[in-house]
Design an enzyme around this catalytic site. Structure first.
Site, PDB file in Angstrom:
ATOM      1  N   ASP A 170       0.876  -1.174   0.000  1.00 57.00           N
ATOM      2  CA  ASP A 170       0.000   0.000   0.000  1.00 57.00           C
ATOM      3  C   ASP A 170       0.910   1.220   0.000  1.00 57.00           C
ATOM      4  OD1 ASP A 170      -2.333   1.624   0.252  1.00 57.00           O
ATOM      5  OD2 ASP A 170      -2.067   1.735   2.413  1.00 57.00           O
ATOM      6  N   SER A 171       0.311   2.389  -0.092  1.00 49.71           N
ATOM      7  CA  SER A 171       1.115   3.607  -0.028  1.00 49.71           C
ATOM      8  C   SER A 171       1.638   3.867   1.392  1.00 49.71           C
ATOM      9  CB  SER A 171       0.272   4.800  -0.486  1.00 49.71           C
ATOM     10  OG  SER A 171      -0.896   4.873   0.312  1.00 49.71           O
ATOM     11  N   CYS A 230      -4.363  -1.655  -1.682  1.00 55.03           N
ATOM     12  CA  CYS A 230      -4.580  -0.223  -1.878  1.00 55.03           C
ATOM     13  C   CYS A 230      -5.690  -0.088  -2.912  1.00 55.03           C
ATOM     14  CB  CYS A 230      -3.291   0.421  -2.398  1.00 55.03           C
ATOM     15  SG  CYS A 230      -3.484   2.140  -2.887  1.00 55.03           S
ATOM     16  N   GLU A 261      -2.468   8.354   9.045  1.00 55.60           N
ATOM     17  CA  GLU A 261      -0.997   8.252   9.096  1.00 55.60           C
ATOM     18  C   GLU A 261      -0.456   8.972  10.332  1.00 55.60           C
ATOM     19  OE1 GLU A 261       1.330   6.712   6.948  1.00 55.60           O
ATOM     20  OE2 GLU A 261      -0.312   5.775   5.857  1.00 55.60           O
ATOM     21  N   CYS A 276     -11.001   2.654   0.921  1.00 54.70           N
ATOM     22  CA  CYS A 276      -9.568   2.963   1.047  1.00 54.70           C
ATOM     23  C   CYS A 276      -9.099   2.154   2.244  1.00 54.70           C
ATOM     24  CB  CYS A 276      -9.369   4.456   1.291  1.00 54.70           C
ATOM     25  SG  CYS A 276      -7.681   4.896   1.767  1.00 54.70           S
ATOM     26  N   HIS A 327      -6.976   2.627   4.365  1.00 54.51           N
ATOM     27  CA  HIS A 327      -6.717   3.383   5.595  1.00 54.51           C
ATOM     28  C   HIS A 327      -7.994   3.527   6.441  1.00 54.51           C
ATOM     29  CE1 HIS A 327      -2.959   4.608   3.667  1.00 54.51           C
ATOM     30  NE2 HIS A 327      -2.590   5.198   4.789  1.00 54.51           N
TER      31      HIS A 327
HETATM   32  N1  DGL Z   1      -4.711   3.209   1.246  1.00 54.01           N
HETATM   33  C1  DGL Z   1      -4.834   3.605  -0.096  1.00 54.01           C
HETATM   34  C2  DGL Z   1      -6.150   3.195  -0.705  1.00 54.01           C
HETATM   35  O1  DGL Z   1      -6.675   2.161  -0.317  1.00 54.01           O
HETATM   36  C3  DGL Z   1      -4.439   4.960  -0.562  1.00 54.01           C
HETATM   37  C4  DGL Z   1      -4.136   6.060   0.340  1.00 54.01           C
HETATM   38  C5  DGL Z   1      -3.369   7.139  -0.404  1.00 54.01           C
HETATM   39  O2  DGL Z   1      -2.160   6.952  -0.555  1.00 54.01           O
HETATM   40  O3  DGL Z   1      -3.984   8.114  -0.843  1.00 54.01           O
HETATM   41  O4  DGL Z   1      -6.667   3.837  -1.575  1.00 54.01           O
END
Ligand code: DGL
Length: 267
Positions: free
Chosen positions: A8-9, A71, A149, A182, A184
């Site tokens: 993931d990012s 992600c 984050e 997402c 996150h």
């Molecule tokens: N966690 C990521 C997602 O599921 C992306 C978060 C990001 O880097 O903007 O989209």
């Protein structure tokens, strides 16, 4: 090495790792958090596709047996164009999440995601393919990723105010199901559930993805046997930029405050 590669990012994909560990306790995991280039959600499809390609190459070079794109942004923008050499299994998170939402919804689905995922229209397309009767409303929530984050996801006053503002149009549209589009966002589940209220079912694709991966590994003959003996599964975390907050949040998600991180270059 014989691990499942996951990326993931940032820390978000660790919500998928946690689900994989619960569902597949015998499997080792190699995780890459591309923290140097986060966020992906505000970037173009071309850029996200380039990052995704490189992240996958990194995991494959390290000898993983399968890859999970944990992600939504990368899954929405890049996955259709990618295939792994030798037919190595590759999974994204959109399809399993959409499937779960289509199963539970009574007709009105809200999708919250990054700007890039919303722009891609990937969730509405997947949902309507599964259930053409569904009405789908989407909303980009760009402030959620930095809040997570930063570790401000539990019961935080500021996070609650922002969630109320983002969810207002979806609640006005009387959604019955909210897709956390997402990886996150499951870390904001408590806040989102409180703001959305009891009439709205939250869909977190992590569990659904873990199920798909378990079935896929078994079908490909790649699953580790789950015997009665001791489990020696490992988890190894790599990041492209160091960060104390990554370590802190990762520790909370995986229940280990002292996780070692390897700092890697993925260019
Ligand atoms: N966690 C990521 C997602 O599921 C992306 C978060 C990001 O880097 O903007 O989209």
């Amino acid at each position: 090495m014989d691990s499942i590669g996951v990326f993931d990012s940032g820390v978000g994909g660790l919500t998928v790792v946690a689900a994989l560990r619960r569902r597949l306790p015998a499997e080792s995991i190699l995780y890459l958090g591309d923290t140097a280039r986060l966020p992906y959600g505000s970037k173009s499809p071309e850029t996200v596709t380039r990052y995704t390609r490189r992240n996958i190459e990194f995991l494959v070079e390290r000898g993983v047996k399968a890859v999970v794109v944990a992600c939504n942004t990368a899954s929405a923008l890049a996955l259709d164009n990618l295939q792994l050499a030798g037919g190595m299994p590759l999974w994204g998170v959109i399809e399993p999440g959409a499937r779960r939402a289509a199963e539970v919804s009574r007709g009105r689905v809200g999708v919250i995601a990054t700007e890039a995922t919303v722009r891609s229209d990937a969730y509405p397309r997947a949902l309507r393919r599964l259930r053409p009767d569904l009405s789908v409303v989407s909303r980009a929530c760009p402030l959620f990723v930095p809040l997570v984050e930063e570790g401000w996801h539990e019961d935080d006053e500021v996070t609650t105010r922002i969630a109320e503002r983002y969810l207002a149009p979806l609640l006005a549209a009387e959604i019955d199901t909210l897709v956390l589009g997402c990886t996150h966002y499951p870390l904001l589940k408590a806040v989102l559930a409180r703001v959305a209220g009891p009439a709205v079912t939250l869909v977190d694709s992590a569990e659904a993805v873990a199920e798909v991966v378990a079935e896929g590994l078994a079908a490909a003959g790649l699953a580790k046997p789950e015997g009665p003996g001791p489990v020696h599964a490992t988890q190894h975390l790599c990041v492209t930029d160091g960060g104390e907050s990554f370590k802190l949040v990762a520790g909370r998600i995986l229940g280990d405050p002292d996780l070692p991180l390897e700092w890697v270059e993925v260019v």
